[in-house]
Write a protein that holds these residues in place. Structure first.
Motif, PDB file in Angstrom:
ATOM      1  N   GLY A  58       2.834 -15.360  -7.312  1.00  0.00           N
ATOM      2  CA  GLY A  58       4.221 -15.231  -8.024  1.00  0.00           C
ATOM      3  C   GLY A  58       4.459 -13.933  -8.120  1.00  0.00           C
ATOM      4  N   PRO A  59       5.582 -13.613  -8.701  1.00  0.00           N
ATOM      5  CA  PRO A  59       6.021 -12.275  -9.129  1.00  0.00           C
ATOM      6  C   PRO A  59       5.162 -11.592 -10.133  1.00  0.00           C
ATOM      7  CG  PRO A  59       7.600 -13.688  -9.774  1.00  0.00           C
ATOM      8  CD  PRO A  59       6.550 -14.637  -9.112  1.00  0.00           C
ATOM      9  N   ARG A  60       4.813 -10.013 -10.069  1.00  0.00           N
ATOM     10  CA  ARG A  60       4.201  -9.347 -11.064  1.00  0.00           C
ATOM     11  C   ARG A  60       4.737  -8.159 -11.382  1.00  0.00           C
ATOM     12  NH1 ARG A  60      -0.888  -9.730  -7.245  1.00  0.00           N
ATOM     13  NH2 ARG A  60       0.868  -9.678  -5.679  1.00  0.00           N
ATOM     14  N   HIS A  61       4.776  -7.833 -12.537  1.00  0.00           N
ATOM     15  CA  HIS A  61       5.370  -6.795 -13.311  1.00  0.00           C
ATOM     16  C   HIS A  61       4.303  -5.841 -13.772  1.00  0.00           C
ATOM     17  CE1 HIS A  61       8.770  -4.340 -14.557  1.00  0.00           C
ATOM     18  NE2 HIS A  61       8.345  -4.315 -15.882  1.00  0.00           N
ATOM     19  N   THR A  62       4.368  -4.430 -13.570  1.00  0.00           N
ATOM     20  CA  THR A  62       3.526  -3.465 -13.983  1.00  0.00           C
ATOM     21  C   THR A  62       4.384  -2.526 -14.865  1.00  0.00           C
ATOM     22  OG1 THR A  62       2.103  -3.794 -12.374  1.00  0.00           O
ATOM     23  CG2 THR A  62       1.620  -1.870 -13.505  1.00  0.00           C
ATOM     24  N   ILE A  63       3.737  -2.075 -16.065  1.00  0.00           N
ATOM     25  CA  ILE A  63       4.388  -0.989 -16.725  1.00  0.00           C
ATOM     26  C   ILE A  63       3.239  -0.110 -17.011  1.00  0.00           C
ATOM     27  CG2 ILE A  63       5.325  -0.552 -18.985  1.00  0.00           C
ATOM     28  CD1 ILE A  63       5.936  -3.577 -19.236  1.00  0.00           C
ATOM     29  N   SER A  64       3.624   1.161 -16.624  1.00  0.00           N
ATOM     30  CA  SER A  64       2.377   2.259 -16.592  1.00  0.00           C
ATOM     31  C   SER A  64       2.790   3.179 -17.667  1.00  0.00           C
ATOM     32  CB  SER A  64       2.701   2.904 -15.332  1.00  0.00           C
ATOM     33  OG  SER A  64       1.768   4.208 -15.304  1.00  0.00           O
ATOM     34  N   SER A  65       1.879   3.897 -18.283  1.00  0.00           N
ATOM     35  CA  SER A  65       1.802   5.013 -19.105  1.00  0.00           C
ATOM     36  C   SER A  65       2.595   6.088 -18.861  1.00  0.00           C
ATOM     37  CB  SER A  65       0.323   5.088 -19.684  1.00  0.00           C
ATOM     38  OG  SER A  65      -0.191   5.921 -18.795  1.00  0.00           O
ATOM     39  N   THR A  66       2.682   6.509 -17.559  1.00  0.00           N
ATOM     40  CA  THR A  66       3.417   7.381 -16.881  1.00  0.00           C
ATOM     41  C   THR A  66       4.992   7.233 -16.702  1.00  0.00           C
ATOM     42  OG1 THR A  66       3.222   6.767 -14.514  1.00  0.00           O
ATOM     43  CG2 THR A  66       1.434   8.285 -15.587  1.00  0.00           C
ATOM     44  N   GLY A  67       5.314   6.113 -17.382  1.00  0.00           N
ATOM     45  CA  GLY A  67       6.698   5.653 -17.139  1.00  0.00           C
ATOM     46  C   GLY A  67       7.312   4.716 -15.959  1.00  0.00           C
ATOM     47  N   ASN A  68       6.369   4.466 -15.227  1.00  0.00           N
ATOM     48  CA  ASN A  68       6.633   3.695 -13.918  1.00  0.00           C
ATOM     49  C   ASN A  68       6.745   2.368 -14.366  1.00  0.00           C
ATOM     50  OD1 ASN A  68       6.931   6.069 -12.324  1.00  0.00           O
ATOM     51  ND2 ASN A  68       4.779   5.824 -11.341  1.00  0.00           N
ATOM     52  N   ASN A  69       7.926   1.541 -13.631  1.00  0.00           N
ATOM     53  CA  ASN A  69       7.968   0.073 -13.850  1.00  0.00           C
ATOM     54  C   ASN A  69       8.167  -0.500 -12.574  1.00  0.00           C
ATOM     55  OD1 ASN A  69       7.800  -0.122 -16.787  1.00  0.00           O
ATOM     56  ND2 ASN A  69      10.021   0.452 -16.735  1.00  0.00           N
ATOM     57  N   THR A  70       7.022  -1.331 -12.150  1.00  0.00           N
ATOM     58  CA  THR A  70       6.891  -1.947 -10.720  1.00  0.00           C
ATOM     59  C   THR A  70       7.113  -3.465 -10.651  1.00  0.00           C
ATOM     60  OG1 THR A  70       5.792   0.082 -10.095  1.00  0.00           O
ATOM     61  CG2 THR A  70       5.720  -1.804  -8.733  1.00  0.00           C
ATOM     62  N   THR A  71       7.809  -4.009  -9.875  1.00  0.00           N
ATOM     63  CA  THR A  71       7.781  -5.397  -9.704  1.00  0.00           C
ATOM     64  C   THR A  71       7.460  -5.616  -8.245  1.00  0.00           C
ATOM     65  OG1 THR A  71       9.677  -5.633 -11.226  1.00  0.00           O
ATOM     66  CG2 THR A  71       9.648  -7.521  -9.925  1.00  0.00           C
ATOM     67  N   PHE A  72       6.719  -6.443  -8.130  1.00  0.00           N
ATOM     68  CA  PHE A  72       6.150  -6.899  -6.901  1.00  0.00           C
ATOM     69  C   PHE A  72       5.854  -8.474  -6.524  1.00  0.00           C
ATOM     70  CE2 PHE A  72       2.781  -4.893  -8.975  1.00  0.00           C
ATOM     71  CZ  PHE A  72       1.547  -5.798  -8.762  1.00  0.00           C
ATOM     72  N   MET A  73       6.058  -8.666  -5.471  1.00  0.00           N
ATOM     73  CA  MET A  73       5.699 -10.362  -5.020  1.00  0.00           C
ATOM     74  C   MET A  73       5.164 -10.184  -3.708  1.00  0.00           C
ATOM     75  SD  MET A  73       8.338 -13.469  -5.656  1.00  0.00           S
ATOM     76  CE  MET A  73       9.176 -13.394  -4.312  1.00  0.00           C
ATOM     77  N   ASP A  74       4.218 -11.067  -3.331  1.00  0.00           N
ATOM     78  CA  ASP A  74       4.006 -11.380  -2.003  1.00  0.00           C
ATOM     79  C   ASP A  74       4.818 -12.748  -1.468  1.00  0.00           C
ATOM     80  OD1 ASP A  74       1.693 -10.084  -2.247  1.00  0.00           O
ATOM     81  OD2 ASP A  74       0.367 -11.534  -3.037  1.00  0.00           O
ATOM     82  N   LEU A  75       5.124 -12.466  -0.324  1.00  0.00           N
ATOM     83  CA  LEU A  75       5.945 -13.227   0.351  1.00  0.00           C
ATOM     84  C   LEU A  75       5.245 -14.000   1.618  1.00  0.00           C
ATOM     85  CD1 LEU A  75       8.936 -11.065   0.834  1.00  0.00           C
ATOM     86  CD2 LEU A  75       8.725 -12.880  -0.734  1.00  0.00           C
ATOM     87  N   PRO A  76       5.576 -15.063   2.032  1.00  0.00           N
ATOM     88  CA  PRO A  76       4.663 -15.776   3.141  1.00  0.00           C
ATOM     89  C   PRO A  76       4.288 -14.937   4.338  1.00  0.00           C
ATOM     90  CG  PRO A  76       6.639 -16.915   2.655  1.00  0.00           C
ATOM     91  CD  PRO A  76       6.650 -15.706   2.019  1.00  0.00           C
ATOM     92  N   GLY A  77       3.075 -14.989   4.709  1.00  0.00           N
ATOM     93  CA  GLY A  77       2.509 -14.328   5.934  1.00  0.00           C
ATOM     94  C   GLY A  77       2.135 -13.038   5.342  1.00  0.00           C
ATOM     95  N   PRO A  78       2.246 -11.938   6.262  1.00  0.00           N
ATOM     96  CA  PRO A  78       1.886 -10.651   5.915  1.00  0.00           C
ATOM     97  C   PRO A  78       2.899  -9.713   5.064  1.00  0.00           C
ATOM     98  CG  PRO A  78       2.422 -10.466   8.192  1.00  0.00           C
ATOM     99  CD  PRO A  78       2.551 -12.028   7.525  1.00  0.00           C
ATOM    100  N   PHE A  79       4.011 -10.337   4.672  1.00  0.00           N
ATOM    101  CA  PHE A  79       5.087  -9.762   4.000  1.00  0.00           C
ATOM    102  C   PHE A  79       5.013  -9.466   2.515  1.00  0.00           C
ATOM    103  CE2 PHE A  79       6.412 -11.510   8.150  1.00  0.00           C
ATOM    104  CZ  PHE A  79       6.622 -10.717   8.569  1.00  0.00           C
ATOM    105  N   GLY A  80       5.671  -8.703   2.073  1.00  0.00           N
ATOM    106  CA  GLY A  80       5.615  -8.519   0.377  1.00  0.00           C
ATOM    107  C   GLY A  80       6.813  -7.645  -0.029  1.00  0.00           C
ATOM    108  N   PHE A  81       7.255  -7.889  -1.196  1.00  0.00           N
ATOM    109  CA  PHE A  81       8.282  -6.967  -1.644  1.00  0.00           C
ATOM    110  C   PHE A  81       7.849  -6.224  -2.937  1.00  0.00           C
ATOM    111  CE2 PHE A  81      11.748  -6.818  -5.043  1.00  0.00           C
ATOM    112  CZ  PHE A  81      12.727  -6.150  -4.307  1.00  0.00           C
ATOM    113  N   ARG A  82       8.197  -4.776  -3.027  1.00  0.00           N
ATOM    114  CA  ARG A  82       8.004  -4.318  -4.151  1.00  0.00           C
ATOM    115  C   ARG A  82       9.181  -3.296  -4.538  1.00  0.00           C
ATOM    116  NH1 ARG A  82       2.544  -0.571  -3.648  1.00  0.00           N
ATOM    117  NH2 ARG A  82       3.962   0.045  -1.885  1.00  0.00           N
ATOM    118  N   THR A  83       9.327  -3.112  -5.777  1.00  0.00           N
ATOM    119  CA  THR A  83      10.449  -2.126  -6.137  1.00  0.00           C
ATOM    120  C   THR A  83       9.930  -1.386  -7.369  1.00  0.00           C
ATOM    121  OG1 THR A  83      12.772  -1.624  -6.863  1.00  0.00           O
ATOM    122  CG2 THR A  83      11.549  -3.691  -7.681  1.00  0.00           C
TER     123      THR A  83
END
Length: 66
Positions: free
Chosen positions: A33-58
């Motif tokens: 499912g979707p995951r959200h990462t909060i970093s001490s350097t100020g980056n916020n990343t949201t990512f999710m695996d999609l079917p097959g070899p695909f994925g989404f990250r912002t």
């Protein structure tokens, strides 16, 4: 050749603490499912695996000019 360091600890189910040489981060979410990462350097990343070899990250970076 640079030396790297990375360690990840499971705090609770679906919550991980990630530590590397320069920063730390908290990742919320588990499995395919979707995951959200909060970093001490100020980056916020949201990512999710999609079917097959695909994925989404912002990533939103903190503005360091202030």
């Amino acid at each position: 050749m640079p030396i790297t360091f990375r360690k990840s600890f499971r705090i609770f189910p679906g919550v991980r603490l990630n530590i590397n040489r320069l920063s730390w981060s908290i990742t919320l979410g588990a499995g395919r499912g979707p995951r959200h990462t909060i970093s001490s350097t100020g980056n916020n990343t949201t990512f999710m695996d999609l079917p097959g070899p695909f994925g989404f990250r912002t990533t939103r970076r903190r503005n360091r000019n202030h």
